[in-house]
Design a protein around this motif. Structure first.
Motif, PDB file in Angstrom:
ATOM      1  N   UNK A 152      33.704  35.740  51.299  1.00 62.58           N
ATOM      2  CA  UNK A 152      32.914  35.919  50.082  1.00 62.58           C
ATOM      3  C   UNK A 152      33.544  35.147  48.921  1.00 62.58           C
ATOM      4  N   UNK A 153      32.705  34.798  47.948  1.00 65.43           N
ATOM      5  CA  UNK A 153      33.169  34.159  46.721  1.00 65.43           C
ATOM      6  C   UNK A 153      32.794  35.060  45.554  1.00 65.43           C
ATOM      7  N   UNK A 154      33.710  35.145  44.571  1.00 63.41           N
ATOM      8  CA  UNK A 154      33.515  36.039  43.438  1.00 63.41           C
ATOM      9  C   UNK A 154      33.547  35.261  42.128  1.00 63.41           C
ATOM     10  N   UNK A 155      32.903  35.834  41.131  1.00 63.85           N
ATOM     11  CA  UNK A 155      32.812  35.207  39.810  1.00 63.85           C
ATOM     12  C   UNK A 155      34.082  35.516  39.022  1.00 63.85           C
ATOM     13  N   UNK A 156      34.748  34.468  38.518  1.00 61.41           N
ATOM     14  CA  UNK A 156      35.951  34.653  37.709  1.00 61.41           C
ATOM     15  C   UNK A 156      35.659  34.546  36.219  1.00 61.41           C
ATOM     16  N   UNK A 157      34.567  33.873  35.854  1.00 60.52           N
ATOM     17  CA  UNK A 157      34.165  33.750  34.456  1.00 60.52           C
ATOM     18  C   UNK A 157      32.673  34.008  34.346  1.00 60.52           C
ATOM     19  N   UNK A 215      39.977  37.193  46.988  1.00 63.07           N
ATOM     20  CA  UNK A 215      39.538  38.209  46.049  1.00 63.07           C
ATOM     21  C   UNK A 215      39.756  37.715  44.624  1.00 63.07           C
ATOM     22  N   UNK A 216      38.941  38.207  43.724  1.00 62.93           N
ATOM     23  CA  UNK A 216      39.144  37.862  42.325  1.00 62.93           C
ATOM     24  C   UNK A 216      40.383  38.603  41.840  1.00 62.93           C
ATOM     25  N   UNK A 217      41.320  37.893  41.246  1.00 61.05           N
ATOM     26  CA  UNK A 217      42.580  38.495  40.815  1.00 61.05           C
ATOM     27  C   UNK A 217      43.616  37.426  40.558  1.00 61.05           C
ATOM     28  N   UNK A 220      32.079  38.922  35.413  1.00 61.00           N
ATOM     29  CA  UNK A 220      33.379  38.851  36.084  1.00 61.00           C
ATOM     30  C   UNK A 220      33.438  39.853  37.231  1.00 61.00           C
ATOM     31  N   UNK A 221      33.862  39.381  38.413  1.00 58.40           N
ATOM     32  CA  UNK A 221      34.017  40.255  39.567  1.00 58.40           C
ATOM     33  C   UNK A 221      32.795  40.363  40.448  1.00 58.40           C
ATOM     34  N   UNK A 222      31.636  39.830  40.010  1.00 59.45           N
ATOM     35  CA  UNK A 222      30.429  39.890  40.840  1.00 59.45           C
ATOM     36  C   UNK A 222      30.584  39.009  42.073  1.00 59.45           C
ATOM     37  N   UNK A 223      30.076  39.482  43.203  1.00 58.78           N
ATOM     38  CA  UNK A 223      30.043  38.638  44.394  1.00 58.78           C
ATOM     39  C   UNK A 223      28.907  37.627  44.260  1.00 58.78           C
TER      40      UNK A 223
END
Length: 286
Positions: free
Chosen positions: A97-102, A121-123, A59-62
């Protein structure tokens, strides 16, 4: 004599070994023929290339191009939201950028529901649908399901407070279901669905419409809110639910007894000697 016996024994051993060798060759040939026949008869499953993770993503990784590889996937069993080319995953008209949510395991398919939109952003914003906003509910150990809630869960919201009675004088305390199956998008300050440890939350943030937000604001300022965790497969439609103390204890309200109208009696005063008495007479109009 011993020499002849030895020669015969050697010949016997040689023949036995030759027979074993020939038998083994025959068995191997049969296995090879069977495998070839099965390979020729096996149905061919069409596959397509999809992007999968080449390492574990948390979670949260780019998400970067170096984190993905192409793997062949059965065409008739493609998960919803897979990516098959770089332009879909990193569109040029949507830079960011895209971030990991799961969390995604190694060689697991990259899915749209597991990553943010480009540039987001992830959030909380990544978890809100069109027309939704985030609303925060204050909870404690009793009202927040004792720390077992996670982002992504769905809850029913119950309100407990005082309402006016039918005569606008007496107040009664009721508990009412005001919102059903609302989605939790954050616990305290975290929207990470991969949290493994239980903790007592102080706030729970849910995704609601503007009307639901106004209702929850009014409810939170006039009473107490409690959350009830909804089962993952619960698709039932909630009805109006309201309980007060009398219903809880099974107390039935006494119905008022209608008072019988007193029979009307008409009298007239008459004097009998030195006494004055009231004598009954028929009432006018009766």
């Amino acid at each position: 004599m011993r020499m002849i016996f030895g020669v015969v024994l050697l010949i016997g051993i040689a023949l036995a070994g030759f027979a074993v060798h020939m038998t083994q060759n025959y068995v191997n040939q049969q296995k090879a023929a069977l495998a070839a026949a099965q390979a020729n008869n096996a149905p061919t499953v069409p596959t397509v290339g999809v992007f999968v993770a080449n390492r574990k993503l948390s979670y949260g990784d780019e998400l970067k191009l170096k984190d993905i590889v192409v793997a062949q996937w059965p065409q008739n069993a493609l998960p919803k939201g897979v990516f098959q080319n770089v332009e879909e995953l990193f569109p040029k008209d949507q830079p960011g950028k895209r971030y990991v949510m799961r969390a995604t395991e190694k060689f697991e398919a990259i899915l749209a529901v597991k990553i943010t939109e480009p540039g987001k952003e992830v959030g909380l914003q990544s978890r809100l649908e069109d027309g939704q906003s985030a609303f925060t509910i204050k909870v404690d150990v009793s009202s927040g399901v004792s720390g077992f809630l996670r982002p992504g869960d769905r809850v029913d919201v119950y309100w407990t407070g005082k309402v006016q009675g039918k005569d606008n004088r007496d107040q009664r305390t009721v508990t009412r279901l005001i919102e059903d199956s609302v989605k939790i998008i954050a616990i305290d300050q975290s929207s990470n669905e991969e949290i493994q440890t239980s903790s007592i939350a102080r706030t729970v943030t849910v995704a609601v419409t503007q009307l639901q937000g106004a209702s929850l604001t009014q409810a939170q300022s006039t009473g107490r809110l409690n959350l009830s965790l909804v089962g993952q497969r619960d698709d039932s439609i909630a009805e109006l639910i309201e309980v007060d103390q009398k219903q809880l204890l099974g107390i039935e309200e006494a119905q008022p007894v209608a008072q019988q109208e007193a029979e009307k009696v008409c009298t007239i005063r008459m004097r009998k000697g030195a006494e004055t008495v009231n004598m009954p007479i028929p009432c006018a109009g009766g």
